[in-house]
Design an enzyme around this catalytic site. Structure first.
Site, PDB file in Angstrom:
ATOM      1  N   CYS A 115       0.822  -1.229   0.000  1.00  0.00           N
ATOM      2  CA  CYS A 115       0.000   0.000   0.000  1.00  0.00           C
ATOM      3  C   CYS A 115       0.850   1.270   0.000  1.00  0.00           C
ATOM      4  CB  CYS A 115      -0.934   0.005   1.197  1.00  0.00           C
ATOM      5  SG  CYS A 115      -1.912  -1.483   1.311  1.00  0.00           S
ATOM      6  N   HIS A 255      -3.461   7.027   2.942  1.00  0.00           N
ATOM      7  CA  HIS A 255      -3.884   5.702   2.490  1.00  0.00           C
ATOM      8  C   HIS A 255      -5.250   5.404   3.106  1.00  0.00           C
ATOM      9  CE1 HIS A 255      -4.047   1.637   1.339  1.00  0.00           C
ATOM     10  NE2 HIS A 255      -3.753   1.126   2.521  1.00  0.00           N
ATOM     11  N   ASN A 285     -10.131  -0.464   0.787  1.00  0.00           N
ATOM     12  CA  ASN A 285      -8.673  -0.391   0.655  1.00  0.00           C
ATOM     13  C   ASN A 285      -8.271  -0.948  -0.712  1.00  0.00           C
ATOM     14  OD1 ASN A 285      -5.902  -0.773   0.804  1.00  0.00           O
ATOM     15  ND2 ASN A 285      -5.936  -1.625   2.879  1.00  0.00           N
TER      16      ASN A 285
END
Ligand code: COA
Length: 328
Positions: A115, A255, A285
Site C-alpha cells: 500500500c 492511504h 482499501n
C-alpha cells in the site's frame, strides 16, 4: 530535495463499475453492515470485471493522467507501476502498460511496496527527473485485490477493493513540487500481512491452494497498531524534512485502509476532517491505488489549488511506510 524541482503535472483515476456492498457481503460471510461501517468506515468497494486485469485498470487511469498533464505517451521516459497484483509474475505490469499506451521510449518496471507503493514510486521517479536523467515519468498505483481476497474470510474480505490511480511527473517552477520524501520499512513485521503461496518459497501446488495460501493473510489488530503509529510518525518526519509544521498542511491525502486509522492521523496532526480527502467509504482499501485515486479525486473535485501544501502518507505490507510533502 536536491536538483531540478519536480512535481505532478496531471492525475487520473479509474474504478471498475461493479460495486460490492456491505449488504451483499452479509450474504457471503457472518458479518453486518453495522459492524463493517463502525469498525472500518467502508460501505462499498469496486470489483474488476472478469476480463479486467491490473494493467487494464492502470491503462484507464494513465490515459486520464496523460490528458490532464497534456503529455503524449511517446514523451514518457519512465513508467513505474506499484502493485502487489501484477497481471502475471513477468513480464511486469509496467511493460504491459507501456505496450498498451504505446510509450515506446519509456523504461518500465514494477515496484513492490504494497500500500506504500505509490509513494515509493513517486520518490523513485522524482529522483530520475531531479537529476536531469529523465523529463517525464508516469507513476501508477494499481491493484485488483479482489483476485487475492478470500471471500470466506470475514477478517479480510470486507476491507479490499480494486482500482488504479496515476500521476505524470515532470519539472515544475522553482518553489513548487515535491519538498520531501520519508520512506521506511520494517521487515520484521512481514508475517503480519502477506500472501505465502505461489512464490519461490512455497510454489503453487494443490496443497497451497487447499490451504488457501494464495490469498491475503492479515493480523488485523497488529497491523492496526502499526498503522496508527507509523502514519503520524511518517507525516511528521516528511514535514520536518520539508521545513514545515503541522499547521502548514492544506490537504492530507492518506492511504484509505480504515476510517479509524485516518482519524487517528488527523488527531495526531491537529487537522480537521475537511483538510483530508476521505473516500474509504466508497472504495475500501485498494492498496497501491488508494492514495493516487484519492489525490485524483481531490484534484477533480477542486480541493487542490495552486500553492497548496499537500501531505501524502501511507503504510502497508512489508511492513512499509511512506510520506511526501509537495507544493501543488
Ligand atoms: N464482521 C463481524 N465480526 C468480525 C468481522 C466481520 N467482518 N471481522 C472480524 N470480526 C470479529 C473478530 O472475529 C473478533 O471476534 P472475537 O473477539 O470473537 O475474536 C471481533 O470481530 C473483533 O475483532 P478485532 O480484530 O478486535 O476488530 P478490530 O476493531 O481490530 O477491527 C479490523 C478489525 C480488521 C477492521 C482492524 O483491525 C483493521 O482495520 N486493521 C488494519 C487492517 C489494515 O489496514 N490492513 C491493510 C493494511 S494496508
Amino acid at each position: 530535495m536536491n536538483g531540478f524541482p519536480v512535481g505532478i503535472l496531471g492525475t487520473g483515476m479509474y474504478a471498475p463499475e461493479r460495486r460490492l456492498t456491505n449488504q451483499e457481503l452479509e450474504t457471503m460471510v457472518e458479518t453486518s453492515d453495522e459492524w463493517i461501517v463502525s469498525r472500518t468506515g467502508i460501505r462499498e468497494r469496486r470489483i474488476a470485471a472478469p476480463e479486467q486485469a491490473t494493467s487494464d485498470l492502470a491503462y484507464e487511469a494513465s490515459l486520464k493522467a496523460l490528458a490532464a498533464a497534456g503529455i503524449s505517451a511517446d514523451q514518457l521516459d519512465l513508467i513505474i507501476v506499484a502493485t502487489i497484483t501484477p497481471d502475471m509474475f513477468f513480464p511486469s505490469t509496467a511493460c504491459i502498460l507501456q505496450e498498451k499506451l504505446g510509450a515506446k521510449k519509456a523504461a518500465a518496471f514494477d515496484l513492490s511496496a504494497a500500500c506504500s507503493g505509490f509513494i515509493y514510486g513517486l520518490a523513485n521517479a522524482a529522483g530520475f527527473i531531479a537529476t536531469g536523467a529523465y523529463q517525464y515519468a508516469l507513476v501508477v498505483g494499481a491493484d485488483c485485490l479482489s483476485r487475492i481476497t478470500d471471500y470466506t474470510d470475514r477478517n479480510t474480505c470486507i476491507l479490499f477493493g480494486d482500482g488504479a490511480g496515476a500521476a505524470v511527473l515532470g519539472r515544475v517552477p522553482e518553489g513548487r513540487g515535491f519538498r520531501s520524501f520519508e520512506l521506511g520499512a520494517d521487515g520484521s513485521g512481514g508475517e503480519l500481512l502477506n500472501i505465502r503461496g505461489g512464490g519461490s518459497r512455497l510454489p503453487a501446488s494443490e496443497k497451497t491452494i487447499a490451504e488457501r495460501n494464495h490469498y491475503i493473510y492479515m493480523n488485523g489488530r497488529e497491523v492496526f497498531k502499526f498503522a496508527v503509529r507509523v502514519m503520524g510518525n511518517a507525516a511528521e518526519e516528511a514535514l520536518r524534512k520539508a521545513g514545515l509544521g503541522k499547521e502548514d498542511i492544506d490537504l492530507l491525502v492518506p492511504h484509505q485502509a480504515n476510517i479509524r486509522i485516518i482519524q487517528s492521523a488527523l488527531e495526531r496532526l491537529n487537522l480537521p476532517e475537511d483538510k483530508c480527502l476521505i473516500n474509504v467509504d466508497r472504495y475500501g482499501n485498494m492498496s497501491a491505488a488508494s492514495i493516487p485515486v484519492a489525490l485524483a479525486e481531490a484534484v477533480e473535485e477542486g480541493h487542490v489549488r495552486e500553492g497548496d501544501r499537500l501531505v501524502l502518507v501511507g503504510f502497508g505490507g512489508g511492513l512499509t511506510w511512506g510520506a511526501s510533502v509537495l507544493v501543488w
